[in-house]
Design an enzyme around this catalytic site. Structure first.
Site, PDB file in Angstrom:
ATOM      1  N   CYS A  33       0.858  -1.073  -0.037  1.00 52.35           N
ATOM      2  CA  CYS A  33      -0.007  -0.161  -0.126  1.00 52.35           C
ATOM      3  C   CYS A  33       0.811   1.348  -0.055  1.00 52.35           C
ATOM      4  O   CYS A  33       0.716   2.118  -0.822  1.00 52.35           O
ATOM      5  CB  CYS A  33      -0.769  -0.099   1.211  1.00 52.35           C
ATOM      6  SG  CYS A  33      -2.012   1.427   1.413  1.00 52.35           S
ATOM      7  N   CYS A  34       1.979   1.318   0.930  1.00 49.76           N
ATOM      8  CA  CYS A  34       2.960   2.659   0.892  1.00 49.76           C
ATOM      9  C   CYS A  34       3.527   2.648  -0.549  1.00 49.76           C
ATOM     10  O   CYS A  34       3.813   3.656  -1.049  1.00 49.76           O
ATOM     11  CB  CYS A  34       3.921   2.319   1.997  1.00 49.76           C
ATOM     12  SG  CYS A  34       3.237   2.726   3.762  1.00 49.76           S
ATOM     13  N   CYS A  38      -1.130   8.932   7.166  1.00 50.13           N
ATOM     14  CA  CYS A  38      -2.528   8.547   6.635  1.00 50.13           C
ATOM     15  C   CYS A  38      -3.369   8.319   7.739  1.00 50.13           C
ATOM     16  O   CYS A  38      -2.923   7.609   8.635  1.00 50.13           O
ATOM     17  CB  CYS A  38      -2.417   7.239   5.741  1.00 50.13           C
ATOM     18  SG  CYS A  38      -1.524   7.288   4.185  1.00 50.13           S
ATOM     19  N   CYS A  87      -3.201   4.669   9.566  1.00 48.97           N
ATOM     20  CA  CYS A  87      -1.979   4.287  10.039  1.00 48.97           C
ATOM     21  C   CYS A  87      -1.277   5.216  11.010  1.00 48.97           C
ATOM     22  O   CYS A  87      -0.081   5.166  11.244  1.00 48.97           O
ATOM     23  CB  CYS A  87      -1.155   4.069   8.902  1.00 48.97           C
ATOM     24  SG  CYS A  87      -1.992   2.892   7.692  1.00 48.97           S
ATOM     25  N   CYS A  95       8.197   4.058   5.708  1.00 53.31           N
ATOM     26  CA  CYS A  95       7.279   3.713   4.427  1.00 53.31           C
ATOM     27  C   CYS A  95       7.923   3.596   3.092  1.00 53.31           C
ATOM     28  O   CYS A  95       7.370   3.134   2.272  1.00 53.31           O
ATOM     29  CB  CYS A  95       6.318   5.152   4.087  1.00 53.31           C
ATOM     30  SG  CYS A  95       7.273   6.622   3.814  1.00 53.31           S
TER      31      CYS A  95
HETATM   32 FE1  SF4 Z   1      -1.317   2.811   2.946  1.00 53.78          FE
HETATM   33 FE2  SF4 Z   1      -1.027   3.384   5.502  1.00 53.78          FE
HETATM   34 FE3  SF4 Z   1       0.943   3.496   3.861  1.00 53.78          FE
HETATM   35 FE4  SF4 Z   1      -0.969   5.126   3.752  1.00 53.78          FE
HETATM   36  S1  SF4 Z   1       0.607   4.761   5.619  1.00 53.78           S
HETATM   37  S2  SF4 Z   1       0.071   4.453   2.060  1.00 53.78           S
HETATM   38  S3  SF4 Z   1      -2.688   4.057   4.245  1.00 53.78           S
HETATM   39  S4  SF4 Z   1      -0.144   1.654   4.328  1.00 53.78           S
END
Ligand code: SF4
Length: 259
Positions: free
Chosen positions: A135-136, A218, A221, A246
């Protein structure tokens, strides 16, 4: 409110002047204070230089204020992952109004994010380290890499005090095989230095700091931390401490964004 204009990016990147590279390689910039270093970077790299600002840490807003005083047309960008808290979006608009500045908002590839959530669900990051990193990567690292590919330099709010992985941060570094300059004007600043600048210059910061969030990422998170706790402990708190990055500031391609 500034008129929103399309971001104009240079079609072809030319190589960075060898004299500038020499200044960096020989460490000639390491003794410069933050305003002097930013003046050097703007003079030599603008408009192919941009501040990477998450709008979730005071460092980015301090740098935005400093750069705006040096060059009102200095550039700033933010990665909109699609999962930022409302407080961060509100701050972006506040900054646009206050400085009359276009904030360049960089989005992830819609198709890649769509495929990811179709396969793994909306909240995949809680399920495993691999899914969180996926996701990151799609929402932050890849869009950041695409954006930086059009620049000669970027400015970050990294500070050596921020943890063991940041102890070696230099004021100016080379990335992408010498094709990109990374400028870290606050490398030797303390937390107190940052907040002193915020107070003295009345810099707008994320309102969640006042609710116990030392650093705002985010929404799903990030959480508030208790007074005295490690500031990073509010990020990806369900993981081991050594995985809480991240990917923007780690690995071979250090394409940091100050997040
Ligand atoms: Fe995804 Fe969380 Fe990374 Fe944001 S911080 S990109 S929601 S995993």
């Amino acid at each position: 409110m500034p008129a929103s204009a399309p971001i104009e990016l240079r079609p072809e990147r030319k190589s960075i002047d060898s004299g500038l590279l020499d200044d960096v390689r020989r460490g000639r910039l390491e003794g410069l204070g933050a305003p002097e270093l930013l003046t050097w970077a703007i003079k030599n790299l603008h408009p192919r230089l941009a501040l990477s600002c998450s709008f979730g840490n005071p460092e980015g807003l301090v740098l935005l204020d400093m750069m705006h005083r040096i060059e009102p047309a200095s550039r700033v960008y933010v990665l909109d992952t699609g999962r930022l808290p409302q407080a961060t979006y509100d701050l972006i608009d506040r900054v646009r109004d206050r400085y009359g500045k276009d904030v360049e908002v960089v989005f992830p590839e819609a198709r890649a994010v769509s495929a990811m959530v179709r396969e793994h669900g909306m909240n995949l990051f809680y399920e495993s380290l691999e899914k969180r990193q996926l996701c990151c990567r799609l929402r932050k690292v890849e869009p950041n890499r695409r954006y930086l590919a059009e620049l000669d330099g970027h400015v970050t709010g990294l500070r050596r005090e921020q943890g063991v992985t940041r102890r070696e941060v230099r004021k100016a570094e080379l990335e992408s095989d010498g094709r990109l300059l990374k400028i870290n004007p606050l490398a030797d600043w303390s937390d107190d230095d940052v907040w002193r600048y915020v107070r003295e210059h009345d810099v707008a910061v994320n309102r969640l700091h006042a609710e116990g969030y030392p650093s705002v990422g985010c929404a799903p998170c990030t959480r508030a931390v208790a007074p005295g706790d490690d500031p990073r402990s509010g990020r990806w708190w369900w993981e081991n401490a050594d995985t809480r990055e991240c990917g923007l500031h780690v690995g071979e391609e250090k394409d940091g964004s100050g997040i």
